[in-house]
Design a protein around this motif. Structure first.
Motif, PDB file in Angstrom:
ATOM      1  N   GLY A  27       0.816  -1.214   0.000  1.00 43.45           N
ATOM      2  CA  GLY A  27       0.000   0.000   0.000  1.00 43.45           C
ATOM      3  C   GLY A  27       0.845   1.257   0.000  1.00 43.45           C
ATOM      4  O   GLY A  27       2.079   1.216   0.147  1.00 43.45           O
ATOM      5  N   TYR A  28       0.164   2.357  -0.183  1.00 48.87           N
ATOM      6  CA  TYR A  28       0.800   3.665  -0.229  1.00 48.87           C
ATOM      7  C   TYR A  28      -0.092   4.612   0.567  1.00 48.87           C
ATOM      8  O   TYR A  28      -1.320   4.534   0.440  1.00 48.87           O
ATOM      9  CB  TYR A  28       0.904   4.112  -1.697  1.00 48.87           C
ATOM     10  N   PRO A  29       0.482   5.478   1.388  1.00 49.06           N
ATOM     11  CA  PRO A  29      -0.360   6.304   2.251  1.00 49.06           C
ATOM     12  C   PRO A  29      -1.282   7.241   1.459  1.00 49.06           C
ATOM     13  O   PRO A  29      -0.841   7.867   0.492  1.00 49.06           O
ATOM     14  CB  PRO A  29       0.663   7.137   3.043  1.00 49.06           C
ATOM     15  N   ILE A  30      -2.529   7.278   1.843  1.00 46.67           N
ATOM     16  CA  ILE A  30      -3.459   8.291   1.335  1.00 46.67           C
ATOM     17  C   ILE A  30      -4.640   8.377   2.300  1.00 46.67           C
ATOM     18  O   ILE A  30      -5.166   7.342   2.735  1.00 46.67           O
ATOM     19  CB  ILE A  30      -3.916   7.996  -0.121  1.00 46.67           C
ATOM     20  N   THR A  31      -5.019   9.585   2.639  1.00 48.15           N
ATOM     21  CA  THR A  31      -6.182   9.825   3.477  1.00 48.15           C
ATOM     22  C   THR A  31      -7.433   9.570   2.637  1.00 48.15           C
ATOM     23  O   THR A  31      -7.454   9.960   1.468  1.00 48.15           O
ATOM     24  CB  THR A  31      -6.166  11.283   3.962  1.00 48.15           C
ATOM     25  N   PRO A  32      -8.468   8.959   3.153  1.00 46.83           N
ATOM     26  CA  PRO A  32      -8.711   8.556   4.553  1.00 46.83           C
ATOM     27  C   PRO A  32      -8.580   7.058   4.803  1.00 46.83           C
ATOM     28  O   PRO A  32      -9.451   6.473   5.403  1.00 46.83           O
ATOM     29  CB  PRO A  32     -10.154   9.013   4.744  1.00 46.83           C
ATOM     30  N   GLN A  33      -7.469   6.440   4.392  1.00 51.68           N
ATOM     31  CA  GLN A  33      -7.334   5.002   4.658  1.00 51.68           C
ATOM     32  C   GLN A  33      -5.928   4.596   5.093  1.00 51.68           C
ATOM     33  O   GLN A  33      -5.609   3.415   5.114  1.00 51.68           O
ATOM     34  CB  GLN A  33      -7.785   4.183   3.440  1.00 51.68           C
ATOM     35  N   SER A  34      -5.113   5.564   5.483  1.00 55.57           N
ATOM     36  CA  SER A  34      -3.725   5.230   5.843  1.00 55.57           C
ATOM     37  C   SER A  34      -3.637   4.296   7.042  1.00 55.57           C
ATOM     38  O   SER A  34      -2.620   3.621   7.235  1.00 55.57           O
ATOM     39  CB  SER A  34      -2.932   6.510   6.123  1.00 55.57           C
ATOM     40  N   GLU A  35      -4.707   4.239   7.853  1.00 50.90           N
ATOM     41  CA  GLU A  35      -4.692   3.348   9.023  1.00 50.90           C
ATOM     42  C   GLU A  35      -4.506   1.893   8.615  1.00 50.90           C
ATOM     43  O   GLU A  35      -3.981   1.093   9.388  1.00 50.90           O
ATOM     44  CB  GLU A  35      -6.011   3.445   9.808  1.00 50.90           C
ATOM     45  N   VAL A  36      -4.954   1.545   7.412  1.00 54.31           N
ATOM     46  CA  VAL A  36      -4.847   0.142   6.982  1.00 54.31           C
ATOM     47  C   VAL A  36      -3.368  -0.245   6.910  1.00 54.31           C
ATOM     48  O   VAL A  36      -2.933  -1.239   7.501  1.00 54.31           O
ATOM     49  CB  VAL A  36      -5.537  -0.081   5.618  1.00 54.31           C
ATOM     50  N   LEU A  37      -2.602   0.556   6.198  1.00 48.01           N
ATOM     51  CA  LEU A  37      -1.157   0.302   6.060  1.00 48.01           C
ATOM     52  C   LEU A  37      -0.460   0.361   7.418  1.00 48.01           C
ATOM     53  O   LEU A  37       0.391  -0.480   7.732  1.00 48.01           O
ATOM     54  CB  LEU A  37      -0.557   1.328   5.079  1.00 48.01           C
ATOM     55  N   GLU A  38      -0.847   1.341   8.241  1.00 48.89           N
ATOM     56  CA  GLU A  38      -0.211   1.480   9.560  1.00 48.89           C
ATOM     57  C   GLU A  38      -0.493   0.256  10.440  1.00 48.89           C
ATOM     58  O   GLU A  38       0.415  -0.274  11.089  1.00 48.89           O
ATOM     59  CB  GLU A  38      -0.719   2.762  10.246  1.00 48.89           C
ATOM     60  N   TYR A  39      -1.735  -0.155  10.453  1.00 48.13           N
ATOM     61  CA  TYR A  39      -2.136  -1.311  11.274  1.00 48.13           C
ATOM     62  C   TYR A  39      -1.394  -2.563  10.817  1.00 48.13           C
ATOM     63  O   TYR A  39      -0.848  -3.316  11.627  1.00 48.13           O
ATOM     64  CB  TYR A  39      -3.650  -1.516  11.161  1.00 48.13           C
ATOM     65  N   LEU A  40      -1.362  -2.752   9.503  1.00 42.38           N
ATOM     66  CA  LEU A  40      -0.738  -3.974   8.985  1.00 42.38           C
ATOM     67  C   LEU A  40       0.780  -3.926   9.112  1.00 42.38           C
ATOM     68  O   LEU A  40       1.422  -4.948   9.342  1.00 42.38           O
ATOM     69  CB  LEU A  40      -1.178  -4.214   7.536  1.00 42.38           C
ATOM     70  N   ALA A  41       1.369  -2.735   9.004  1.00 44.23           N
ATOM     71  CA  ALA A  41       2.822  -2.609   9.184  1.00 44.23           C
ATOM     72  C   ALA A  41       3.197  -3.040  10.603  1.00 44.23           C
ATOM     73  O   ALA A  41       4.271  -3.599  10.842  1.00 44.23           O
ATOM     74  CB  ALA A  41       3.261  -1.170   8.931  1.00 44.23           C
ATOM     75  N   ARG A  42       2.282  -2.791  11.528  1.00 47.39           N
ATOM     76  CA  ARG A  42       2.528  -3.156  12.932  1.00 47.39           C
ATOM     77  C   ARG A  42       2.251  -4.639  13.162  1.00 47.39           C
ATOM     78  O   ARG A  42       3.002  -5.310  13.859  1.00 47.39           O
ATOM     79  CB  ARG A  42       1.602  -2.300  13.805  1.00 47.39           C
ATOM     80  N   GLU A  43       1.167  -5.152  12.577  1.00 51.15           N
ATOM     81  CA  GLU A  43       0.680  -6.484  12.954  1.00 51.15           C
ATOM     82  C   GLU A  43       1.121  -7.635  12.033  1.00 51.15           C
ATOM     83  O   GLU A  43       1.290  -8.756  12.493  1.00 51.15           O
ATOM     84  CB  GLU A  43      -0.864  -6.481  13.019  1.00 51.15           C
ATOM     85  N   MET A  44       1.257  -7.348  10.740  1.00 53.10           N
ATOM     86  CA  MET A  44       1.551  -8.449   9.792  1.00 53.10           C
ATOM     87  C   MET A  44       2.849  -9.184  10.119  1.00 53.10           C
ATOM     88  O   MET A  44       2.886 -10.423  10.058  1.00 53.10           O
ATOM     89  CB  MET A  44       1.570  -7.931   8.348  1.00 53.10           C
ATOM     90  N   PRO A  45       3.941  -8.446  10.440  1.00 57.09           N
ATOM     91  CA  PRO A  45       5.196  -9.173  10.695  1.00 57.09           C
ATOM     92  C   PRO A  45       5.074 -10.164  11.851  1.00 57.09           C
ATOM     93  O   PRO A  45       5.736 -11.200  11.842  1.00 57.09           O
ATOM     94  CB  PRO A  45       6.190  -8.054  11.024  1.00 57.09           C
ATOM     95  N   LYS A  46       4.187  -9.866  12.812  1.00 57.29           N
ATOM     96  CA  LYS A  46       3.995 -10.794  13.944  1.00 57.29           C
ATOM     97  C   LYS A  46       3.466 -12.148  13.465  1.00 57.29           C
ATOM     98  O   LYS A  46       3.613 -13.150  14.144  1.00 57.29           O
ATOM     99  CB  LYS A  46       2.980 -10.216  14.947  1.00 57.29           C
ATOM    100  N   HIS A  47       2.800 -12.130  12.318  1.00 59.70           N
ATOM    101  CA  HIS A  47       2.233 -13.370  11.773  1.00 59.70           C
ATOM    102  C   HIS A  47       3.105 -13.926  10.640  1.00 59.70           C
ATOM    103  O   HIS A  47       2.680 -14.826   9.918  1.00 59.70           O
ATOM    104  CB  HIS A  47       0.807 -13.116  11.248  1.00 59.70           C
ATOM    105  N   GLY A  48       4.267 -13.334  10.468  1.00 61.97           N
ATOM    106  CA  GLY A  48       5.167 -13.801   9.411  1.00 61.97           C
ATOM    107  C   GLY A  48       4.671 -13.490   8.012  1.00 61.97           C
ATOM    108  O   GLY A  48       5.030 -14.166   7.047  1.00 61.97           O
ATOM    109  N   ARG A  49       3.841 -12.466   7.882  1.00 59.32           N
ATOM    110  CA  ARG A  49       3.313 -12.099   6.571  1.00 59.32           C
ATOM    111  C   ARG A  49       4.132 -10.948   5.991  1.00 59.32           C
ATOM    112  O   ARG A  49       4.859 -10.263   6.707  1.00 59.32           O
ATOM    113  CB  ARG A  49       1.846 -11.654   6.690  1.00 59.32           C
TER     114      ARG A  49
END
Lengths: 356, 263
Positions: A27-49
């Motif tokens: 993804g690439y940051p753009i309002t109003p959905q940047s939370e998706v990338l931020e959330y996944l940047a934080r959580e995905m690596p924990k699941h090895g994704r």
């Protein structure tokens, strides 16, 4: 066990992606959905994704192509201007028959427009967007719950048809907080070995992913094959919800955020004695034309309510096929109508029809 | 008489037992006629890559990405799993493939229009991230498939269909020296420029490709092998004239050899 959380629409979407077994998000940051990338940047690596902030939306969608082409569950999300940039890639993905999920958290346009919610991307979403003959299932969530539910459904439908699925949300559904329940989900076991590029073993021919069929005879056969798939979607994947349609004389047709507002408008209007119901398309492609045709004979008027200058109304008119007048009410530029303003417009239209 | 002899040599009923096999096409190359023009460098470079894949015995672990351009059909010739990327986006596609399957060998095969014009952004960012794949960059200073328009690498004063009076550098700037440009990025571990218009050049190019495939296993960054190609059809030259043009003009603008080697 069902887990209930209070979340933003965009976060619910992101969490659902993880629970749906999404292997890769670009993804690439753009309002109003940047939370998706931020959330996944934080959580995905924990699941090895794999999660990656790409250099552009163009790169994002082509990364999705690469990941999906190798058989992985891949997705991207963006908002209107970014989705415009992805259209070429979406066309390639449809042409190469790759399953993936694309999410548009629609903001008002054209151009840079504003970061406030809009539904101006209806045409782009349902009538092609990119070049060439292709369609994709378009899901229109109207709540934070559906922001999550449609991720699971979207991935499954993408795999079922080997075709991209688009979720068409908007800035309000993406940003608002509601409770959301996550039910246990099992990712379907799908064998992609006949086409995914995972490295050619000696035991099979090479797999290659392409949308190119340079000989027109072959390209036409490919087009027909795709069209057969789109017809299957038209046949089997129409989804909608309806309220108070049984004895309705009038009908709101609205999707996503507009449908939420129309629910309240419907209650107010019914309190005033107006027999009105609501049809909420959940899939914008395929569209519930048939249900509209069934309802048309009992209706005096249909009001299409949209956050644009009148786009879905064309499909409503196709559905009722001239049997009943179809009127429009919309706000533009990121403005949202109040339920009262919709009822006022409805009353004015009814009075005009009754010659008052 | 000569024609008849040639026909006899090509005859299928030749008794091969009488001959010692000194050369075979790699099995990793699909046994079909290629669509490339006579004398074009693409077919040779396809073969070199596939020889390396065969010799390293990595057919099962290799995924290639084809561009848009003359080599768009690379997947018709390379007997490996491949993806055909949108114009300029091969490095984005390869990024995803390699990130999801970090143990595979991944390469892109791109021309100068694909890589240096429309795809320069994806190229620079992929290399800057140090993506662990190989980029094979075919530089023939012209758009081949669309019939001879100016490329970012077209030489000063060089004729093309869109620079009918030659490339005017005051209007279009100087050609981009991609290898030198991207060698500045820490993510690039191996950058080399080779040529295939001589036996020596072919050997060196193959060696460069071997190095690049091997370096992928170090997981240290991106390998970039630029090959100075040719384009007889759009340069409006015979293959021999092309070869002279490479020696006399191309190599002066694009000096051969390693630009960057792993530390």
């Amino acid at each position: 066990m069902t887990e209930i959380k209070l979340m933003k629409g965009n976060e619910a979407l992101a969490e659902a992606a993880i629970q749906a077994g999404c292997d890769a998000y670009f993804g690439y940051p753009i309002t109003p959905q940047s939370e998706v990338l931020e959330y996944l940047a934080r959580e995905m690596p924990k699941h090895g994704r794999v999660v990656m902030q790409a250099e552009s939306e163009v790169a994002s969608i082509n990364m999705v192509y690469g990941a999906a082409g190798s058989g992985f569950r891949a997705m991207t999300s963006s908002s209107s201007p970014g989705i415009s940039l992805m259209q070429e890639g979406i066309s390639y993905i449809a042409g190469a028959e790759l399953p993936c999920l694309i999410v548009n958290v629609n903001r008002a346009g054209p151009g840079l427009g504003t970061i406030q919610p809009g539904q101006g991307d209806y045409f782009q979403s349902t009538k092609g967007g990119g070049h060439g003959d292709y369609r994709m299932i378009v899901l229109a969530p109207a709540s934070v719950q559906e922001m999550a539910d449609h991720v699971f459904l979207g991935f499954d439908l993408a795999d079922k048809y080997r075709n991209p699925v688009l979720m068409l949300s908007d800035g309000a559904i993406g940003q608002m907080m509601e409770k959301v329940a996550f039910k246990p989900y099992k990712k379907p076991d799908i064998d992609k070995s006949s086409w995914a590029t995972t490295g050619k073993p000696k035991t099979r021919d090479r797999n290659y992913i392409t949308s190119l069929h340079i000989q027109p005879e072959k390209m036409e056969l490919h087009n027909l094959k795709l069209e057969e798939k789109f017809n299957q979607m038209r046949e089997h994947e129409v989804r909608y919800e309806e309220y108070n349609t049984k004895e309705a004389e009038y009908l709101f047709v609205a999707y996503g955020l507009s449908a939420r507002i129309c629910q309240k408008a419907m209650d107010i209007a019914r309190g005033k004695g107006i027999k009105i119901g609501l049809l909420r398309p959940i899939t914008l492609f395929p569209y519930p034309y048939k249900r509209l045709a069934e309802l048309a004979p009992q209706l005096k008027m249909v009001l299409s309510v949209e956050l644009n200058s009148g786009q879905m109304i064309e499909d409503v008119r196709l559905g009722v096929n001239g049997k009943v007048p179809v009127e429009f009410f919309g706000r533009l530029g990121g403005m949202m109508p109040t339920p009262e303003s919709i009822v006022h417009h409805l009353e004015t239209l009814i009075m005009a029809r009754n010659g008052n | 008489m000569e024609t008849n002899q040639a026909t006899d040599i090509l005859a299928t009923n030749l008794n091969t037992d009488e001959y010692e096999m000194v050369y075979e096409k790699p099995k990793t190359l699909v046994d079909v006629a290629m669509h490339y023009c006579p004398g074009c460098a693409h077919s040779l470079v396809h073969k070199l890559i596939m020889e390396v894949v065969e010799e390293m015995d990595i057919q099962e672990q290799t995924i290639g990405v084809a561009p848009v351009g003359c080599s768009v059909f690379a997947y018709d010739y390379m007997n490996i799993d491949m993806q055909e990327a949108a114009h300029g986006r091969a490095c984005a596609v390869a990024t995803a493939i390699r990130r999801l399957m970090p143990d595979k060998y991944v390469f892109t095969y791109q021309g100068d229009g694909d890589l240096a014009a429309i795809g320069i952004g994806e190229t620079i960012h992929a290399i800057n991230r140090g993506e662990n794949f190989l980029i094979v960059f075919m530089n023939n200073a012209v758009y081949g498939m669309t019939s001879g328009q100016m490329a970012p690498t077209t030489l000063p004063n060089m004729w093309s269909t869109t620079t009918p009076c030659g490339r005017d550098t005051s209007f279009y700037g100087e050609p981009i020296k991609v290898s030198e440009l991207i060698s500045q990025l820490p993510g690039a571990i191996y950058v080399t420029r080779q040529v295939v218009n001589s036996a020596n050049g072919v050997r060196r190019t193959k060696k460069a490709l071997q190095n690049a495939f091997k370096y992928q296993k170090t997981h240290k960054g991106t390998c970039f092998v630029e090959v100075i190609g040719n384009c007889p059809s759009n340069w409006k030259m015979t293959p021999v004239e092309c070869s002279d043009f490479i020696d006399d003009e191309m190599i002066k603008a694009y000096p051969l050899g390693d630009v960057k080697v792993p530390k």
